[in-house]
Design a protein around this motif. Structure first.
Motif, PDB file in Angstrom:
ATOM      1  N   LEU A 133      -2.251   9.365  13.652  1.00 25.74           N
ATOM      2  CA  LEU A 133      -1.102  10.228  13.009  1.00 25.74           C
ATOM      3  C   LEU A 133       0.189   9.323  12.633  1.00 25.74           C
ATOM      4  O   LEU A 133       0.653   9.346  11.833  1.00 25.74           O
ATOM      5  N   ASP A 134       0.315   8.147  13.632  1.00 25.77           N
ATOM      6  CA  ASP A 134       1.361   7.189  13.345  1.00 25.77           C
ATOM      7  C   ASP A 134       1.156   6.477  11.758  1.00 25.77           C
ATOM      8  O   ASP A 134       1.883   6.272  11.051  1.00 25.77           O
ATOM      9  N   ALA A 135      -0.176   6.270  11.612  1.00 30.40           N
ATOM     10  CA  ALA A 135      -0.752   5.544  10.624  1.00 30.40           C
ATOM     11  C   ALA A 135      -0.554   6.773   9.488  1.00 30.40           C
ATOM     12  O   ALA A 135      -0.095   6.226   8.177  1.00 30.40           O
ATOM     13  N   CYS A 136      -0.828   7.879   9.526  1.00 27.94           N
ATOM     14  CA  CYS A 136      -0.574   8.943   8.487  1.00 27.94           C
ATOM     15  C   CYS A 136       0.976   8.741   8.157  1.00 27.94           C
ATOM     16  O   CYS A 136       1.407   8.797   6.658  1.00 27.94           O
ATOM     17  N   LYS A 137       1.989   8.620   8.728  1.00 33.46           N
ATOM     18  CA  LYS A 137       3.212   8.721   8.712  1.00 33.46           C
ATOM     19  C   LYS A 137       3.602   7.477   7.782  1.00 33.46           C
ATOM     20  O   LYS A 137       4.539   7.725   6.592  1.00 33.46           O
ATOM     21  N   MET A 138       3.043   6.334   8.291  1.00 36.21           N
ATOM     22  CA  MET A 138       3.478   5.035   7.379  1.00 36.21           C
ATOM     23  C   MET A 138       2.954   5.312   5.933  1.00 36.21           C
ATOM     24  O   MET A 138       3.632   4.855   4.892  1.00 36.21           O
ATOM     25  N   CYS A 139       1.690   5.906   5.693  1.00 35.97           N
ATOM     26  CA  CYS A 139       1.080   5.941   4.504  1.00 35.97           C
ATOM     27  C   CYS A 139       1.952   6.606   3.556  1.00 35.97           C
ATOM     28  O   CYS A 139       1.576   6.741   2.575  1.00 35.97           O
ATOM     29  N   GLN A 140       2.732   7.664   3.987  1.00 33.34           N
ATOM     30  CA  GLN A 140       3.530   8.704   3.375  1.00 33.34           C
ATOM     31  C   GLN A 140       4.932   8.080   2.921  1.00 33.34           C
ATOM     32  O   GLN A 140       5.424   8.394   1.978  1.00 33.34           O
ATOM     33  N   GLU A 141       5.257   7.014   3.643  1.00 31.57           N
ATOM     34  CA  GLU A 141       6.439   6.345   3.126  1.00 31.57           C
ATOM     35  C   GLU A 141       6.346   5.509   1.937  1.00 31.57           C
ATOM     36  O   GLU A 141       5.412   4.602   1.677  1.00 31.57           O
ATOM     37  N   GLN A 142       7.210   5.895   0.856  1.00 29.11           N
ATOM     38  CA  GLN A 142       7.393   5.210  -0.544  1.00 29.11           C
ATOM     39  C   GLN A 142       7.340   3.844  -0.449  1.00 29.11           C
ATOM     40  O   GLN A 142       6.866   3.094  -0.997  1.00 29.11           O
ATOM     41  N   GLY A 143       8.161   3.228   0.696  1.00 30.95           N
ATOM     42  CA  GLY A 143       8.475   1.733   0.645  1.00 30.95           C
ATOM     43  C   GLY A 143       7.317   0.874   1.154  1.00 30.95           C
ATOM     44  O   GLY A 143       7.350  -0.039   1.195  1.00 30.95           O
ATOM     45  N   PHE A 144       6.040   1.729   1.570  1.00 34.79           N
ATOM     46  CA  PHE A 144       4.932   1.247   2.202  1.00 34.79           C
ATOM     47  C   PHE A 144       3.872   0.911   1.395  1.00 34.79           C
ATOM     48  O   PHE A 144       2.783   0.531   1.803  1.00 34.79           O
ATOM     49  N   GLN A 145       4.082   1.657  -0.107  1.00 30.50           N
ATOM     50  CA  GLN A 145       2.867   1.833  -0.655  1.00 30.50           C
ATOM     51  C   GLN A 145       2.319   0.382  -1.079  1.00 30.50           C
ATOM     52  O   GLN A 145       1.051   0.291  -1.218  1.00 30.50           O
ATOM     53  N   ASN A 146       3.124  -0.568  -1.598  1.00 27.59           N
ATOM     54  CA  ASN A 146       2.535  -1.622  -1.841  1.00 27.59           C
ATOM     55  C   ASN A 146       1.602  -2.504  -0.770  1.00 27.59           C
ATOM     56  O   ASN A 146       0.488  -2.892  -1.292  1.00 27.59           O
ATOM     57  N   GLU A 147       2.208  -2.289   0.532  1.00 31.34           N
ATOM     58  CA  GLU A 147       1.600  -2.856   1.585  1.00 31.34           C
ATOM     59  C   GLU A 147       0.228  -2.089   1.664  1.00 31.34           C
ATOM     60  O   GLU A 147      -1.005  -2.739   2.198  1.00 31.34           O
ATOM     61  N   MET A 148       0.123  -0.804   1.481  1.00 32.65           N
ATOM     62  CA  MET A 148      -0.930  -0.099   1.781  1.00 32.65           C
ATOM     63  C   MET A 148      -2.058  -0.228   0.829  1.00 32.65           C
ATOM     64  O   MET A 148      -3.179  -0.371   0.883  1.00 32.65           O
ATOM     65  N   ILE A 149      -1.581  -0.457  -0.500  1.00 30.91           N
ATOM     66  CA  ILE A 149      -2.512  -0.722  -1.533  1.00 30.91           C
ATOM     67  C   ILE A 149      -3.374  -2.032  -1.456  1.00 30.91           C
ATOM     68  O   ILE A 149      -4.292  -2.238  -1.552  1.00 30.91           O
ATOM     69  N   SER A 150      -2.520  -3.188  -0.875  1.00 32.89           N
ATOM     70  CA  SER A 150      -3.060  -4.338  -0.769  1.00 32.89           C
ATOM     71  C   SER A 150      -4.001  -4.342   0.266  1.00 32.89           C
ATOM     72  O   SER A 150      -5.279  -4.961   0.424  1.00 32.89           O
ATOM     73  N   ILE A 151      -3.699  -3.370   1.431  1.00 31.76           N
ATOM     74  CA  ILE A 151      -4.640  -3.364   2.498  1.00 31.76           C
ATOM     75  C   ILE A 151      -5.948  -2.580   2.072  1.00 31.76           C
ATOM     76  O   ILE A 151      -7.504  -2.952   2.288  1.00 31.76           O
ATOM     77  N   LEU A 152      -5.743  -1.418   1.210  1.00 33.80           N
ATOM     78  CA  LEU A 152      -7.187  -0.825   0.613  1.00 33.80           C
ATOM     79  C   LEU A 152      -7.811  -1.592  -0.312  1.00 33.80           C
ATOM     80  O   LEU A 152      -8.985  -1.444  -0.444  1.00 33.80           O
ATOM     81  N   ALA A 153      -7.446  -2.677  -0.873  1.00 36.88           N
ATOM     82  CA  ALA A 153      -8.110  -3.418  -1.836  1.00 36.88           C
ATOM     83  C   ALA A 153      -9.107  -4.469  -1.202  1.00 36.88           C
ATOM     84  O   ALA A 153      -9.835  -4.916  -1.728  1.00 36.88           O
ATOM     85  N   MET A 154      -8.697  -4.719  -0.111  1.00 37.65           N
ATOM     86  CA  MET A 154      -9.472  -5.540   0.794  1.00 37.65           C
ATOM     87  C   MET A 154     -11.067  -5.199   0.710  1.00 37.65           C
ATOM     88  O   MET A 154     -11.396  -3.937   0.881  1.00 37.65           O
ATOM     89  N   LYS A 155     -11.682  -6.015   0.748  1.00 35.43           N
ATOM     90  CA  LYS A 155     -13.532  -5.856   0.493  1.00 35.43           C
ATOM     91  C   LYS A 155     -13.886  -4.989   1.862  1.00 35.43           C
ATOM     92  O   LYS A 155     -14.745  -4.074   1.583  1.00 35.43           O
ATOM     93  N   GLU A 156     -13.143  -5.039   3.015  1.00 40.34           N
ATOM     94  CA  GLU A 156     -13.591  -4.347   4.164  1.00 40.34           C
ATOM     95  C   GLU A 156     -13.411  -3.041   3.720  1.00 40.34           C
ATOM     96  O   GLU A 156     -13.928  -1.999   4.686  1.00 40.34           O
ATOM     97  N   TYR A 157     -12.600  -2.400   2.928  1.00 42.47           N
ATOM     98  CA  TYR A 157     -12.086  -1.100   2.602  1.00 42.47           C
ATOM     99  C   TYR A 157     -12.640  -0.598   1.492  1.00 42.47           C
ATOM    100  O   TYR A 157     -13.839  -0.326   1.316  1.00 42.47           O
TER     101      TYR A 157
END
Length: 347
Positions: free
Chosen positions: A239-263
């Motif tokens: 739930l904490d992570a969901c809140k972070m993912c909704q924040e506009q200012g967190f988009q770039n970091e979230m995209i970088s994490i999702l791009a990792m081969k582990e994801y």
């Protein structure tokens, strides 16, 4: 070592499954940013190819919990398939996140938003096989949305279209190879075809059924019985992570994490197409502000109403019997969600 670190070191592993999609973001973020550890959880992630793998591993006990399509919760918990076991949903991870993609061989000028599809197939279809669309799983929201879209445009019988089921990451290559003519899937696998020039999107899920629930946190009944506190802490961390993912200012970091081969292993350009404000459909650009919804008023609570949307959709396809609201509340556990809310550091 801190008291929390000692507790974490003594804590048994939690085997958490996910499928490489943009909406696995809360799981990826919770892992990479140490949110699970903050809750004293020793979470080991298991990257699965598709939803059949998630279902099987939950049934056989190879996973304690998983990101899941909602239909698997009902298939397992109510025995709609040959596999049945106790499961619970303490958290909705997101709303929306899907789109319909058609092959670039189908011209947008003829198909439109789908209104021209029926006449195209009856007058211009030349292939020596049925018009074929793919969804991710028989019990998925993708199957529901695809069926609704086809029926809305006059294609409601098996004679009109063949629907097959494929793991999400395989859909772009099957479209490119000409094995299928389109699909309904979660991101980034629509954008993969769109930005490669092999597909285009006539509709996204927020337009097809605004506010529809998408992925859930699915917890095995055994894990919940034996380790209830950890089940609640797992939901709180996500739930904490969901809140972070909704924040506009967190988009770039979230995209970088999702791009990792582990994801997802997808490029940041492909991921950005639905996560950064604008969605290139292949024939134009639309706002993507509601493409993915990870958090907001009533988004994450596993209500009977959210469960009912899934079951009503599956029933409309003709693959489910009637069930009672009591059966739904046995699986969709608002009590666990409220306990997780109290436990959440973001509360």
């Amino acid at each position: 070592m801190s008291e929390q670190g000692q507790r974490r070191g003594n804590q048994s592993q939690i085997r958490l499954g996910f499928v490489p999609l943009s909406d696995c973001a809360p799981i990826a973020v919770a892992k990479e940013l140490g949110i699970f550890e903050r809750y004293g959880l020793n979470v080991v992630l298991s990257r699965e190819l598709g939803w059949a793998s998630v279902r099987d591993k939950m049934f056989y006990g190879d996973l304690d919990a998983a990101q899941s399509i909602a239909g698997i919760a009902f298939a397992l918990g109510m025995g709609f398939s040959e596999l049945r076991c106790d499961v619970a949903v303490p958290l909705i991870l997101n709303l929306h996140g899907n789109a319909i993609t058609l092959s670039s061989d189908l011209k947008p000028s003829e198909i439109g938003k789908g209104e021209g599809l029926h006449s195209y197939l009856t007058q211009s279809w030349k292939k020596d096989r049925p018009f074929t669309m793919a969804a991710t799983h028989r019990f998925s929201s993708h199957h529901i949305l695809l069926y609704q879209w086809l029926r809305r445009h006059g294609l409601s019988s098996p004679a009109d279209v063949e629907i097959i089921f494929l793991p999400p990451p395989l859909m772009p290559r099957h479209l490119k190879a000409g094995h299928i003519d389109g699909y309904c899937v979660g991101e980034p696998w629509n954008s993969e075809s769109i930005l490669a020039g092999t597909g285009w999107s006539p509709a996204v899920s927020s337009d097809l059924s605004h506010g529809h629930p998408e992925k859930v946190l699915l917890v095995s009944g055994r894990f919940l019985r034996e380790r209830k506190d950890e089940s609640i802490a797992l939901a709180a961390a996500l739930l904490d992570a969901c809140k972070m993912c909704q924040e506009q200012g967190f988009q770039n970091e979230m995209i970088s994490i999702l791009a990792m081969k582990e994801y997802t292993g997808a490029s940041e350009e492909v991921l950005r197409n639905s996560l950064a404000g604008h969605f290139n459909t292949g024939i134009g650009t639309t706002s993507s502000t509601s493409f993915h919804v990870f958090h907001g008023d009533s988004v994450n609570c596993p209500t009977v109403e959210k469960a009912s949307w899934v079951l009503a959709g599956l029933r409309s396809i003709g693959i489910l019997p009637d069930v009672t609201a009591g059966s739904l509340s046995r699986i969709y556990r608002e009590d666990l969600f409220h306990a997780a809310t109290l436990c959440s550091s973001g509360a």
